[in-house]
Each structure stands twice: as C-alpha cells, then as structure tokens.
Scaffold this active site. Structure first.
Site, PDB file in Angstrom:
ATOM      1  N   ASP A 134      14.659  36.555 -89.025  1.00 14.13           N
ATOM      2  CA  ASP A 134      14.613  37.609 -90.039  1.00 14.13           C
ATOM      3  C   ASP A 134      13.578  38.686 -89.701  1.00 14.13           C
ATOM      4  O   ASP A 134      13.764  39.854 -90.060  1.00 14.13           O
ATOM      5  CB  ASP A 134      14.323  37.026 -91.421  1.00 14.13           C
ATOM      6  CG  ASP A 134      15.552  36.394 -92.066  1.00 14.13           C
ATOM      7  OD1 ASP A 134      16.668  36.534 -91.510  1.00 14.13           O
ATOM      8  OD2 ASP A 134      15.398  35.747 -93.123  1.00 14.13           O
ATOM      9  N   GLU A 171      11.700  18.610 -71.779  1.00 10.91           N
ATOM     10  CA  GLU A 171      10.385  18.385 -71.189  1.00 10.91           C
ATOM     11  C   GLU A 171       9.910  16.945 -71.361  1.00 10.91           C
ATOM     12  O   GLU A 171       8.714  16.692 -71.497  1.00 10.91           O
ATOM     13  CB  GLU A 171       9.373  19.357 -71.790  1.00 10.91           C
ATOM     14  CG  GLU A 171       9.451  19.465 -73.307  1.00 10.91           C
ATOM     15  CD  GLU A 171       8.738  20.691 -73.839  1.00 10.91           C
ATOM     16  OE1 GLU A 171       7.803  21.178 -73.183  1.00 10.91           O
ATOM     17  OE2 GLU A 171       9.126  21.161 -74.930  1.00 10.91           O
ATOM     18  N   ASP A 202       4.666  19.155 -69.681  1.00 12.03           N
ATOM     19  CA  ASP A 202       4.953  17.989 -70.518  1.00 12.03           C
ATOM     20  C   ASP A 202       5.805  16.971 -69.779  1.00 12.03           C
ATOM     21  O   ASP A 202       5.619  15.757 -69.944  1.00 12.03           O
ATOM     22  CB  ASP A 202       5.654  18.423 -71.803  1.00 12.03           C
ATOM     23  CG  ASP A 202       4.686  19.021 -72.811  1.00 12.03           C
ATOM     24  OD1 ASP A 202       3.794  18.288 -73.275  1.00 12.03           O
ATOM     25  OD2 ASP A 202       4.814  20.206 -73.122  1.00 12.03           O
TER      26      ASP A 202
END
Length: 253
Positions: free
Chosen positions: A86, A151, A177
């Site tokens: 938005d 990840e 990660d």
C-alpha cells in the site's frame, strides 16, 4: 490509468542480470544518494535493518524513479505485506521460506482477489496515488513481483514445491543463514557451501524462475553473474561506507 509498470519484474522475465545494492542504514538521504549511482535496484532491508513502515516509506520516496526498489519484509506476515504494498512497494523479498504452502500463502498475501487475499484499501494508499490511478485495483496484481528467500536445509528440501507455486517470480538464496544451518556459521564462502549455493541457483533458473543472491565477495559475485543470476546484489551501504572510511583513514596512517 493502470498501475505503474514494474520494470524490475519485466527485466527478470527477460533473463537479464540486474545489479543491486542492500540498504541497511535506514536513512532516506543514504537511499537517495545510492539511487543516483547507477544500480539497477536497491533493497530496503526490513529484516535486519532498522526499517519499519514509515522508514520504508521515506526511502521509497527518496529513491523515487531513479532506480527500482525492492523491499525485504521482516517475515511472511500478511498484514505487513499488505502495508508495504500500500505504501508503494511493487517488489517484495520475503525471508525464511521453508515450504510450498508457505510460498503459496505469501503470493496470496500479495495479490488482490480472486488470485489472493490482499486487503482492498487503495483509496488510502500511496500505491494508487491516493486513488488517483483509476484502474489500480484491476492492474496491480500484474505489476507485483514476489521474491522468496530460501536459506535453510528445510528450504532446500522444499525447493521443488516452492518453485512450483504460481506467482513466485524469483527465489533468492540466503548464503549466510544457509551456511549457518549447514554447520558453517560465518563461512558462506566455504567450498562446501558454495557448491550447494551454485547448484541451487542453477536449479532455480532451470525451473524458469529468476535466481538471486547477495555477496560482498567480488570474486563470488563475478561467478554468480557468469552463472546468469538475474538479481545480484554486490554489497551494502553499510559495507561500502565502512570500507571507504577505513581505506581513507589507512591512506593517512
């Protein structure tokens, strides 16, 4: 009048390599400065950077039409995805995706019915020029670009299901990660990790999705570019600033 064209998404579909930069400082002046330096895209990091909704809004305004903005959300929270769209984000990168079902729900969160469940509040939204774009609701879905991060070992195991989801435009491999989850904490450049990373990037591209990754290692970055990775980030505002300052100080040591 339709929703603004998402040139980042269009170029992904063409298979072009777009070079990007991570924004982690959370400052609109930094975002504005970086936007004028020739990068194809800038990522506003809401996962690890200090970027809330209004911080992201300020940086989207600062970037303007100078380049393409990608927003990384904190997670796959439906309400946050709606708000980021938005305020004018058209391309989202959603972290920690570990199943096809989770991927499908992210797509649903980003699209208006009947293809999704994005809440309709365009009359109040910057995305529609505050109701100035008459056909925004009818055309917005086509311009939203959904990028998902894989990840973890669980994400790799579910990659086929993730890639099979309609509405997923690209998959980003998170090397830091992933390395940690594979037992190589702090060593994303380890050969064992890079073998998996490269195989994953190839698999993503073979499935017809855009592949993406971030690295500040220029040797690795060049290799990813030669592989044909479609969205490649080669550094961050934090890294560039710190590196430049250290080099400047060292020159007068």
């Amino acid at each position: 009048m339709p929703a603004p064209k998402n040139s980042f998404k269009m170029r992904l579909k063409k298979g072009e390599t777009q070079i990007g930069l991570w924004l982690g400082l959370g400052d609109p002046s930094v975002a504005e400065l970086c936007a004028g330096t020739g990068f194809d895209w800038l990522l506003i990091d809401g996962e690890h950077g200090p970027n809330g909704l209004r911080d992201t809004l300020s940086q989207l305004r600062a970037i303007g039409a100078q380049t393409q903005a990608v927003v990384r959300t904190r997670d796959d929270n439906r309400a946050e995805i709606k708000q980021m769209l938005d305020i004018g984000a058209q391309t989202l990168l959603v972290p920690m995706i570990e199943s096809g079902k989770q991927a499908a729900e992210v797509v649903r969160s980003a699209k208006y019915p009947p293809h999704g469940v994005r809440g309709v509040g365009a009359a109040l939204a910057r995305a529609s020029s505050y109701n100035g774009i008459a056909d925004y609701l009818q055309t917005a879905n086509d311009e939203i670009c959904v990028l998902l991060q894989v990840e973890s070992k669980a994400g790799l195991d579910a990659l086929d299901d993730i890639l099979a989801q309609d509405g997923v435009d690209g998959v980003f491999v998170g090397p830091a990660d992933l390395a940690a989850d594979l037992g190589y904490l702090g060593r994303p450049g380890a050969p064992e990790v890079q073998t998996i990373v490269n195989d994953t990037l190839k698999k993503i591209r073979t499935a017809g999705k855009a592949a993406g990754i971030l690295t500040s290692d220029q040797t690795l970055a060049q290799g990813y570019k030669e592989l044909g990775v479609e969205f490649l980030a080669i550094g961050s505002d934090v890294g560039v600033l710190r590196g430049g300052l250290l080099a400047l100080r060292k020159a007068f040591a």
